[in-house]
Design a protein around this motif. Sequence first.
Motif, PDB file in Angstrom:
ATOM      1  N   ALA A 152      -3.086   0.243  13.873  1.00 26.17           N
ATOM      2  CA  ALA A 152      -2.095   1.193  14.367  1.00 26.17           C
ATOM      3  C   ALA A 152      -1.665   0.832  15.786  1.00 26.17           C
ATOM      4  CB  ALA A 152      -2.665   2.614  14.338  1.00 26.17           C
ATOM      5  N   GLY A 153      -2.616   0.382  16.597  1.00 24.26           N
ATOM      6  CA  GLY A 153      -2.279  -0.029  17.955  1.00 24.26           C
ATOM      7  C   GLY A 153      -1.371  -1.241  17.990  1.00 24.26           C
ATOM      8  N   LEU A 154      -1.527  -2.121  17.009  1.00 27.21           N
ATOM      9  CA  LEU A 154      -0.668  -3.310  16.914  1.00 27.21           C
ATOM     10  C   LEU A 154       0.651  -3.016  16.213  1.00 27.21           C
ATOM     11  CD1 LEU A 154      -3.305  -6.008  15.855  1.00 27.21           C
ATOM     12  CD2 LEU A 154      -2.292  -5.707  18.125  1.00 27.21           C
ATOM     13  N   GLY A 155       0.780  -1.823  15.631  1.00 26.73           N
ATOM     14  CA  GLY A 155       1.977  -1.496  14.865  1.00 26.73           C
ATOM     15  C   GLY A 155       2.034  -2.221  13.540  1.00 26.73           C
ATOM     16  N   ARG A 156       0.864  -2.463  12.926  1.00 24.70           N
ATOM     17  CA  ARG A 156       0.810  -3.260  11.702  1.00 24.70           C
ATOM     18  C   ARG A 156       0.502  -2.451  10.443  1.00 24.70           C
ATOM     19  NH1 ARG A 156       0.382  -8.745  12.790  1.00 24.70           N
ATOM     20  NH2 ARG A 156       1.635  -9.148  14.641  1.00 24.70           N
ATOM     21  N   MET A 160       6.555   3.721   6.528  1.00 24.05           N
ATOM     22  CA  MET A 160       7.771   3.709   5.705  1.00 24.05           C
ATOM     23  C   MET A 160       8.884   2.843   6.314  1.00 24.05           C
ATOM     24  SD  MET A 160       7.208   5.355   2.966  1.00 24.05           S
ATOM     25  CE  MET A 160       6.312   6.691   2.164  1.00 24.05           C
ATOM     26  N   ASP A 161       9.016   2.850   7.630  1.00 23.17           N
ATOM     27  CA  ASP A 161      10.083   2.057   8.250  1.00 23.17           C
ATOM     28  C   ASP A 161       9.849   0.563   8.041  1.00 23.17           C
ATOM     29  OD1 ASP A 161       7.843   2.212   9.984  1.00 23.17           O
ATOM     30  OD2 ASP A 161       9.078   1.538  11.660  1.00 23.17           O
ATOM     31  N   ARG A 162       8.593   0.119   8.065  1.00 24.63           N
ATOM     32  CA  ARG A 162       8.299  -1.296   7.848  1.00 24.63           C
ATOM     33  C   ARG A 162       8.525  -1.682   6.389  1.00 24.63           C
ATOM     34  NH1 ARG A 162       3.143  -3.737   9.433  1.00 24.63           N
ATOM     35  NH2 ARG A 162       4.436  -5.574   9.792  1.00 24.63           N
ATOM     36  N   LEU A 163       8.139  -0.805   5.483  1.00 22.29           N
ATOM     37  CA  LEU A 163       8.363  -1.079   4.060  1.00 22.29           C
ATOM     38  C   LEU A 163       9.849  -1.113   3.738  1.00 22.29           C
ATOM     39  CD1 LEU A 163       5.574   1.172   2.487  1.00 22.29           C
ATOM     40  CD2 LEU A 163       5.555  -1.320   2.729  1.00 22.29           C
ATOM     41  N   HIS A 164      10.618  -0.250   4.401  1.00 22.20           N
ATOM     42  CA  HIS A 164      12.069  -0.235   4.190  1.00 22.20           C
ATOM     43  C   HIS A 164      12.694  -1.520   4.739  1.00 22.20           C
ATOM     44  CE1 HIS A 164      16.281   0.749   5.171  1.00 22.20           C
ATOM     45  NE2 HIS A 164      16.233   1.482   4.067  1.00 22.20           N
ATOM     46  N   SER A 165      12.236  -1.965   5.905  1.00 16.37           N
ATOM     47  CA  SER A 165      12.778  -3.195   6.488  1.00 16.37           C
ATOM     48  C   SER A 165      12.481  -4.397   5.614  1.00 16.37           C
ATOM     49  CB  SER A 165      12.190  -3.412   7.888  1.00 16.37           C
ATOM     50  OG  SER A 165      12.556  -2.352   8.752  1.00 16.37           O
ATOM     51  N   ALA A 166      11.330  -4.370   4.937  1.00 14.23           N
ATOM     52  CA  ALA A 166      10.963  -5.461   4.034  1.00 14.23           C
ATOM     53  C   ALA A 166      11.606  -5.315   2.662  1.00 14.23           C
ATOM     54  CB  ALA A 166       9.441  -5.527   3.893  1.00 14.23           C
ATOM     55  N   ILE A 168      11.046  -3.156   0.414  1.00  9.93           N
ATOM     56  CA  ILE A 168      10.096  -2.785  -0.631  1.00  9.93           C
ATOM     57  C   ILE A 168      10.429  -1.404  -1.175  1.00  9.93           C
ATOM     58  CG2 ILE A 168       7.646  -2.317  -1.098  1.00  9.93           C
ATOM     59  CD1 ILE A 168       6.956  -4.406   1.014  1.00  9.93           C
ATOM     60  N   ILE A 169      10.863  -0.507  -0.286  1.00 11.62           N
ATOM     61  CA  ILE A 169      11.252   0.844  -0.699  1.00 11.62           C
ATOM     62  C   ILE A 169      12.588   1.178  -0.043  1.00 11.62           C
ATOM     63  CG2 ILE A 169       8.867   1.650  -0.985  1.00 11.62           C
ATOM     64  CD1 ILE A 169       9.155   3.029   1.741  1.00 11.62           C
ATOM     65  N   ARG A 170      13.226   2.214  -0.542  1.00 11.85           N
ATOM     66  CA  ARG A 170      14.482   2.670   0.040  1.00 11.85           C
ATOM     67  C   ARG A 170      14.293   3.846   0.982  1.00 11.85           C
ATOM     68  NH1 ARG A 170      18.837   2.626  -5.026  1.00 11.85           N
ATOM     69  NH2 ARG A 170      18.674   0.380  -5.491  1.00 11.85           N
ATOM     70  N   ASN A 171      13.291   4.648   0.725  1.00 10.25           N
ATOM     71  CA  ASN A 171      13.077   5.860   1.503  1.00 10.25           C
ATOM     72  C   ASN A 171      12.273   5.562   2.770  1.00 10.25           C
ATOM     73  OD1 ASN A 171      12.913   8.535   2.274  1.00 10.25           O
ATOM     74  ND2 ASN A 171      11.122   8.955   0.995  1.00 10.25           N
ATOM     75  N   ARG A 172      12.751   6.062   3.913  1.00 11.11           N
ATOM     76  CA  ARG A 172      12.036   5.870   5.175  1.00 11.11           C
ATOM     77  C   ARG A 172      11.461   7.177   5.715  1.00 11.11           C
ATOM     78  NH1 ARG A 172      16.140   3.010   9.161  1.00 11.11           N
ATOM     79  NH2 ARG A 172      17.472   4.658   8.325  1.00 11.11           N
ATOM     80  N   THR A 173      11.576   8.252   4.965  1.00 11.11           N
ATOM     81  CA  THR A 173      11.165   9.567   5.448  1.00 11.11           C
ATOM     82  C   THR A 173       9.645   9.685   5.516  1.00 11.11           C
ATOM     83  OG1 THR A 173      13.130  10.512   4.413  1.00 11.11           O
ATOM     84  CG2 THR A 173      11.412  12.036   5.104  1.00 11.11           C
ATOM     85  N   GLU A 182       9.659   7.660   9.291  1.00 11.32           N
ATOM     86  CA  GLU A 182       8.243   7.421   9.564  1.00 11.32           C
ATOM     87  C   GLU A 182       8.058   6.091  10.283  1.00 11.32           C
ATOM     88  OE1 GLU A 182       5.068   8.289   6.534  1.00 11.32           O
ATOM     89  OE2 GLU A 182       4.786   6.113   6.728  1.00 11.32           O
ATOM     90  N   THR A 183       7.623   6.169  11.529  1.00 14.01           N
ATOM     91  CA  THR A 183       7.246   5.012  12.330  1.00 14.01           C
ATOM     92  C   THR A 183       5.832   5.238  12.855  1.00 14.01           C
ATOM     93  OG1 THR A 183       8.078   5.970  14.388  1.00 14.01           O
ATOM     94  CG2 THR A 183       9.655   4.713  13.051  1.00 14.01           C
TER      95      THR A 183
END
Length: 294
Positions: A152-156, A160-166, A168-173, A182-183
């Motif tokens: 979590a400290g590394l942001g890894r 949801m925002d990372r999955l959306h950027s990749a 993998i999913i459409r929903n970022r909520t 969700e960040t």
Amino acid sequence: MPSNPSWTWRKLLQSRDWCRGWFTVNIGNGSSTFLWYDYWLPEGKRFIDMHTLRTLTATGLPWNARVSSIINEGHWNFPMHITGLHASWQSIVFHPKPQLEDHCVWKGNSTGNFSIRSAWDLLRDKRPLNNIHLLLWFKGHIPRQSFILWLAGLGRLRTMDRLHSAEIIRNRTCILCGLHTETHAHLFFECPTSKTVWRTVNARANIYWPCCTWPNILQWGSANYYRKDDITHLIARFLLSATVYLLWFEHNKRIFNNQYLTATNIAEEVFQQVRTQLTTMQFSGAIPTAICNI
């Protein structure tokens, strides 16, 4: 290190480039220092970097002249007929020391002496000091919780925002509140659900954490809750790692198992894990009353 002589010489030649200007010369009698090519002028400068070789040789002094060639009976004897060099001559405010030999000074160390450590400090890329490890690895820490806190400290974490950027999913909520994107910063602890858990945990344990963004929380915590033998510092780290871990655990349960806990129940699980961990440890001093009652 490889024993290949050509490799060694190549590295030595490369090191010569980065150390230029870091070795300066304190002039004694000037017999061992090149007048035009060595770093002996004030502020570690040299003539060849400030003037053309044509200007320098116009003085009548050869390209391999030594500083001693402009010293006469212990005093400077500058060739003043080249007006372009007047400013450089005037910058030399120290006097030669004919009774002493020239000696090198390493600017990378306050003592003037070269050391591998000081050279390494100059070569390496410097980054802002980060003491987050003090929040991760401490006496009695729970490895799985520290691991999640580290990610979590590394942001890894797979928010949801990372999955959306990749893609993998459409929903970022956010899965916890269903209101915002969700960040990492939202999940810890701007989300209404996680914020309630975090405030409940700290209020009940009487532990102070400032209201700030996720990276700043970690920096503040590592700077203020770092003592090894202070029970309050230890509890603060337990609460942080347990809260982050259980919020992430709740996040995944809602996604994969469709199981939901309220903020109150999540906070109670945090307390229960901290209690369990405390009972397995021994402390030299008394545990604060607020901590005993969590």
